[in-house]
Design an enzyme around this catalytic site. Structure first.
Site, PDB file in Angstrom:
ATOM      1  N   ASP A  38       0.870  -1.175   0.000  1.00 51.51           N
ATOM      2  CA  ASP A  38       0.000   0.000   0.000  1.00 51.51           C
ATOM      3  C   ASP A  38       0.906   1.223   0.000  1.00 51.51           C
ATOM      4  O   ASP A  38       2.131   1.094   0.062  1.00 51.51           O
ATOM      5  CB  ASP A  38      -0.949   0.001   1.196  1.00 51.51           C
ATOM      6  CG  ASP A  38      -2.301   0.614   0.845  1.00 51.51           C
ATOM      7  OD1 ASP A  38      -2.308   1.775   0.374  1.00 51.51           O
ATOM      8  OD2 ASP A  38      -3.339  -0.039   1.044  1.00 51.51           O
ATOM      9  N   ASP A  62       3.725   2.447  -4.545  1.00 50.45           N
ATOM     10  CA  ASP A  62       2.854   3.314  -5.338  1.00 50.45           C
ATOM     11  C   ASP A  62       2.659   2.625  -6.685  1.00 50.45           C
ATOM     12  O   ASP A  62       3.602   2.489  -7.466  1.00 50.45           O
ATOM     13  CB  ASP A  62       3.507   4.689  -5.519  1.00 50.45           C
ATOM     14  CG  ASP A  62       2.692   5.629  -6.389  1.00 50.45           C
ATOM     15  OD1 ASP A  62       1.674   5.191  -6.976  1.00 50.45           O
ATOM     16  OD2 ASP A  62       3.079   6.804  -6.508  1.00 50.45           O
ATOM     17  N   VAL A  63       1.443   2.186  -6.964  1.00 45.95           N
ATOM     18  CA  VAL A  63       1.194   1.375  -8.165  1.00 45.95           C
ATOM     19  C   VAL A  63       1.417   2.145  -9.460  1.00 45.95           C
ATOM     20  O   VAL A  63       1.502   1.529 -10.536  1.00 45.95           O
ATOM     21  CB  VAL A  63      -0.227   0.766  -8.163  1.00 45.95           C
ATOM     22  CG1 VAL A  63      -0.392  -0.207  -7.010  1.00 45.95           C
ATOM     23  CG2 VAL A  63      -1.301   1.865  -8.124  1.00 45.95           C
ATOM     24  N   TYR A 156     -13.410   6.893 -12.472  1.00 40.95           N
ATOM     25  CA  TYR A 156     -13.425   5.612 -11.765  1.00 40.95           C
ATOM     26  C   TYR A 156     -14.138   4.556 -12.613  1.00 40.95           C
ATOM     27  O   TYR A 156     -13.621   3.450 -12.814  1.00 40.95           O
ATOM     28  CB  TYR A 156     -14.122   5.786 -10.417  1.00 40.95           C
ATOM     29  CG  TYR A 156     -14.174   4.544  -9.562  1.00 40.95           C
ATOM     30  CD1 TYR A 156     -13.103   4.196  -8.746  1.00 40.95           C
ATOM     31  CD2 TYR A 156     -15.303   3.728  -9.540  1.00 40.95           C
ATOM     32  CE1 TYR A 156     -13.150   3.061  -7.942  1.00 40.95           C
ATOM     33  CE2 TYR A 156     -15.362   2.597  -8.752  1.00 40.95           C
ATOM     34  CZ  TYR A 156     -14.281   2.265  -7.954  1.00 40.95           C
ATOM     35  OH  TYR A 156     -14.345   1.132  -7.169  1.00 40.95           O
ATOM     36  N   LYS A 160     -12.586   1.141 -14.397  1.00 44.80           N
ATOM     37  CA  LYS A 160     -13.071  -0.187 -14.049  1.00 44.80           C
ATOM     38  C   LYS A 160     -13.550  -0.947 -15.281  1.00 44.80           C
ATOM     39  O   LYS A 160     -13.379  -2.171 -15.370  1.00 44.80           O
ATOM     40  CB  LYS A 160     -14.183  -0.090 -13.002  1.00 44.80           C
ATOM     41  CG  LYS A 160     -13.715   0.485 -11.669  1.00 44.80           C
ATOM     42  CD  LYS A 160     -12.540  -0.302 -11.096  1.00 44.80           C
ATOM     43  CE  LYS A 160     -12.085   0.214  -9.756  1.00 44.80           C
ATOM     44  NZ  LYS A 160     -10.960  -0.548  -9.185  1.00 44.80           N
ATOM     45  N   THR A 191     -16.748   0.459   2.256  1.00 42.31           N
ATOM     46  CA  THR A 191     -15.389   0.976   2.175  1.00 42.31           C
ATOM     47  C   THR A 191     -15.448   2.493   2.044  1.00 42.31           C
ATOM     48  O   THR A 191     -16.514   3.077   1.824  1.00 42.31           O
ATOM     49  CB  THR A 191     -14.640   0.400   0.958  1.00 42.31           C
ATOM     50  OG1 THR A 191     -15.305   0.832  -0.246  1.00 42.31           O
ATOM     51  CG2 THR A 191     -14.599  -1.121   1.002  1.00 42.31           C
TER      52      THR A 191
END
Length: 288
Positions: A38, A62-63, A156, A160, A191
């Site tokens: 994370d 950090d992706v 977002y 997705k 979440t």
């Protein structure tokens, strides 16, 4: 097609979040070793304390950094000797008030795409040599937003939908290797990302009530998603829909989307809410 998770090494991005941490616990109960990543070392260190130190590797990651992704995989293999499953789960949405495409901050729009789409790509790309070598699995967290209208959450939703398409391609390309790829479609989950539409923002909450029937607005705990993830990995399911009530809508999305978009576009109450949301975004920006 049964896949035994005992002794497997699983990389999880976004591990400190609700779905990530719940899935880590469920995988650990099923005998997996964990590479927890994370953006906060403290957060993954805290989660790692729940497990035997010999079976967990917590790393800050950090992706959006492709080289860092390769380093995470290298360290996982150095520690455990292998990597079997990559769960690309990290994702973000708007930091504050949800925004429309007319009013959103361009830099934030790009940041969401960078994390939610290219972050998945970076993770997947770095892990694939190990996944193929071990006939393992890639799993990505998509969303019901892959096929629902993404109003006020467009970057977002677009991300997705994109990662869904990415993994469909990958699963076919891996067909002869013994490895596989799957897509997770969580419904409304308890979440931080979902909170905005369930009281976190009054206008977004009312938009959610207006757009969806009550039975589709029921939230589920992250633990339910985690259980679905483990079952899906054990069966190498190409699609993991949790809760199952969303699966028929995904299957019928062509007709569903056509009629839903038509109704939403003509809904005058929804139009007023969108206008109010845009005004709130502008007011918030002026105050900043």
């Amino acid at each position: 097609m049964s896949y035994d998770l005992r002794g497997k090494v699983v990389l999880i991005t976004g591990a400190a979040g609700g779905i990530g941490s719940a899935t880590a616990r469920e995988l650990y109960r099923n005998g997996s070793s964990l590479v927890l990543t994370d953006t906060s070392q403290i957060a993954v260190d805290t989660l790692a304390q729940e497990f035997n130190s010999q079976n967990v590797l917590p790393l800050v990651f950090d992706v959006t950094d492709a080289e860092a992704a390769k380093e995470v995989v290298r360290r996982a293999v150095e520690r455990f000797g292998r990597l079997d499953v990559a769960f690309a789960n990290a994702g973000i949405s708007w930091r504050g008030v949800p925004a429309t495409l007319r009013t959103c901050d361009e830099a934030e729009f790009r940041r969401i795409i960078e994390v939610d789409l290219f972050g998945v790509w970076n993770t997947m790309r770095a892990a694939l040599p190990e996944i193929v070598r071990n006939r393992g699995q890639v799993l990505v967290t998509s969303s019901i937003y892959a096929y629902l209208n993404g109003m006020a959450n467009a970057p977002y939703a677009a991300s997705k939908a994109a990662v869904e398409s990415l993994i469909r391609s990958l699963r076919t390309e891996l067909g002869a290797t013994g490895a596989s790829a799957s897509v997770l479609y969580p419904g409304w989950t308890e979440t931080a990302i979902a909170k905005v539409a369930f009281g976190g923002n009054a206008i977004a909450t009312e938009m959610n009530r207006t757009a969806l029937p009550a039975f589709l607005r029921r939230t589920i705990p992250p633990e339910q998603v985690a259980q679905g993830v483990v079952r899906g990995l054990q069966k190498r399911q190409p699609r993991i829909a949790v809760p199952a009530r969303w699966a028929p809508i995904s299957m019928m999305r062509g007709l569903f989307n056509m009629f839903a978009d038509r109704l939403l576009t003509r809904n005058t109450h929804l139009h007023r809410l969108i206008g109010q949301l845009e005004e709130e975004v502008v007011r918030t920006r002026d105050c900043d």
